[in-house]
Design a protein around this motif. Sequence first.
Motif, PDB file in Angstrom:
ATOM      1  N   PRO A 143      37.047  51.485  28.828  1.00  0.00           N
ATOM      2  CA  PRO A 143      38.155  50.848  29.529  1.00  0.00           C
ATOM      3  C   PRO A 143      37.770  50.444  30.948  1.00  0.00           C
ATOM      4  N   ALA A 144      38.366  49.344  31.414  1.00  0.00           N
ATOM      5  CA  ALA A 144      38.138  48.872  32.779  1.00  0.00           C
ATOM      6  C   ALA A 144      39.286  47.969  33.184  1.00  0.00           C
ATOM      7  N   THR A 145      39.399  47.755  34.477  1.00  0.00           N
ATOM      8  CA  THR A 145      40.349  46.763  34.988  1.00  0.00           C
ATOM      9  C   THR A 145      39.587  45.482  35.254  1.00  0.00           C
ATOM     10  N   VAL A 146      39.973  44.417  34.568  1.00  0.00           N
ATOM     11  CA  VAL A 146      39.259  43.138  34.658  1.00  0.00           C
ATOM     12  C   VAL A 146      40.091  42.140  35.444  1.00  0.00           C
ATOM     13  N   ASP A 147      39.439  41.437  36.337  1.00  0.00           N
ATOM     14  CA  ASP A 147      40.063  40.335  37.055  1.00  0.00           C
ATOM     15  C   ASP A 147      39.090  39.161  37.063  1.00  0.00           C
ATOM     16  N   VAL A 148      39.591  37.992  37.431  1.00  0.00           N
ATOM     17  CA  VAL A 148      38.784  36.778  37.409  1.00  0.00           C
ATOM     18  C   VAL A 148      38.759  36.181  38.806  1.00  0.00           C
ATOM     19  N   GLU A 149      37.575  35.939  39.321  1.00  0.00           N
ATOM     20  CA  GLU A 149      37.407  35.356  40.647  1.00  0.00           C
ATOM     21  C   GLU A 149      37.732  33.863  40.616  1.00  0.00           C
ATOM     22  N   LEU A 150      38.655  33.442  41.461  1.00  0.00           N
ATOM     23  CA  LEU A 150      39.048  32.030  41.505  1.00  0.00           C
ATOM     24  C   LEU A 150      38.652  31.337  42.805  1.00  0.00           C
ATOM     25  N   ALA A 151      38.310  32.093  43.837  1.00  0.00           N
ATOM     26  CA  ALA A 151      38.102  31.491  45.153  1.00  0.00           C
ATOM     27  C   ALA A 151      36.647  31.479  45.605  1.00  0.00           C
ATOM     28  N   GLY A 152      35.771  32.190  44.923  1.00  0.00           N
ATOM     29  CA  GLY A 152      34.392  32.304  45.391  1.00  0.00           C
ATOM     30  C   GLY A 152      33.641  30.984  45.344  1.00  0.00           C
ATOM     31  N   THR A 153      32.897  30.696  46.410  1.00  0.00           N
ATOM     32  CA  THR A 153      32.104  29.464  46.460  1.00  0.00           C
ATOM     33  C   THR A 153      31.002  29.481  45.413  1.00  0.00           C
ATOM     34  N   LEU A 154      30.343  30.624  45.243  1.00  0.00           N
ATOM     35  CA  LEU A 154      29.256  30.760  44.276  1.00  0.00           C
ATOM     36  C   LEU A 154      29.673  31.518  43.023  1.00  0.00           C
ATOM     37  N   THR A 155      30.794  32.209  43.084  1.00  0.00           N
ATOM     38  CA  THR A 155      31.153  33.138  42.006  1.00  0.00           C
ATOM     39  C   THR A 155      32.453  32.781  41.296  1.00  0.00           C
ATOM     40  N   ARG A 156      33.021  31.605  41.539  1.00  0.00           N
ATOM     41  CA  ARG A 156      34.249  31.209  40.848  1.00  0.00           C
ATOM     42  C   ARG A 156      34.055  31.331  39.340  1.00  0.00           C
ATOM     43  N   ALA A 157      35.072  31.843  38.664  1.00  0.00           N
ATOM     44  CA  ALA A 157      35.102  32.055  37.207  1.00  0.00           C
ATOM     45  C   ALA A 157      34.320  33.286  36.759  1.00  0.00           C
ATOM     46  N   THR A 158      33.870  34.092  37.692  1.00  0.00           N
ATOM     47  CA  THR A 158      33.204  35.343  37.332  1.00  0.00           C
ATOM     48  C   THR A 158      34.238  36.383  36.919  1.00  0.00           C
TER      49      THR A 158
END
Length: 356
Positions: free
Chosen positions: A285-300
């Motif tokens: 189990p883990a808490t998952v979130d999605v990066e939307l604002a990162g310049t290099l990491t968007r959609a991570t």
Amino acid sequence: MRQRIIVDVDTGVDDSLALLYLLASPDAEIAGIAATAGNVPAGQVAINNLAWLDLVDAPDIEVALGATDPLKIPLRTTEDTHGPQGVGYAELPAPARRISDRSAAQMWVDLARAHPGDLLGLCTGPLTNLALALRIEPELPRLLRRLVIMGGAFNHPGNTTPTNEWNIHVDPEAAKIVFDAFSAAPAHRRPVVCALDITETIEMRPAHLTRLASRAGSFPIETVTPADPPAARSAASNPIIRHVTDAVRFYFDFHHGYDLGYLAHMHDPFAAAVALDPTLARTRPATVDVELAGTLTRATTVADWAGMWGRPPNADIVVATDPDRFFDRLITRIGDYARARFPAAVGEHTLTAESG
């Protein structure tokens, strides 16, 4: 006991194998197929789904068209990976079946409401349709029995950018909506996430195709190689084996062209197998979130394994499996299904024994 399942796909070579796996599984009943824009545009995805159903003379299964674009960004497709129509070198006959009158999002909602606590959800493409369905029915996390997602990368490099996986990359806003919404799901209904960390260990090779042909009784038994020209086509007697061989050979060529080996990662059939039988995977189990604002990491996709965010887990991430066990099951199920659907195409050679 047959498990009722709604399948959301962007078909796709490996999505095609996932569909065939479910059609071949005696413990699965496909309640509906949602066509998601991803590997190819949504309209072509729908055609591919209908064509596979026609090819195997499947029962009348609803195929619903999904959104043509992601929620907030232009659609990016990947014909270089899956071929101009999404099914590699395969040339499927034009389908006679028709697309449903209702949208994919509405089909998600209607089926979940009609079968509360009973319906499995399987997403092997971008999560656009499910995000739109959640806007209609926020209770979906509690209405679905379980959701299985092929997507994301955690302790693993991405396959689209250095940090992110294709399905999430196509529509990261939709992915965030889904993971946020399923934070409300009870623990036993948390999404099971099959990310690149595991799915890139599910390596199909030419020997798997020859075993599949043998199991189906198809002839001649062919071995595809990197030397095969793009214009080559399978001569297999069994239509399922013939089209699967042509589809997967394109996928082999793609991976070979990127120095990954003459192989194909079977992301989506693995997720389909886990949806039907969770014992194929070990999860954490883990808490998952999605990066939307990162310049290099968007959609991570970012996993909080240790609870640093102070938020409860919203996903069970697959962290281990047995690829050999999975491939034995895939070959047995699709091979036996192909043999049963096309008995006139069975040759005289001996059936290869497989464990199920």
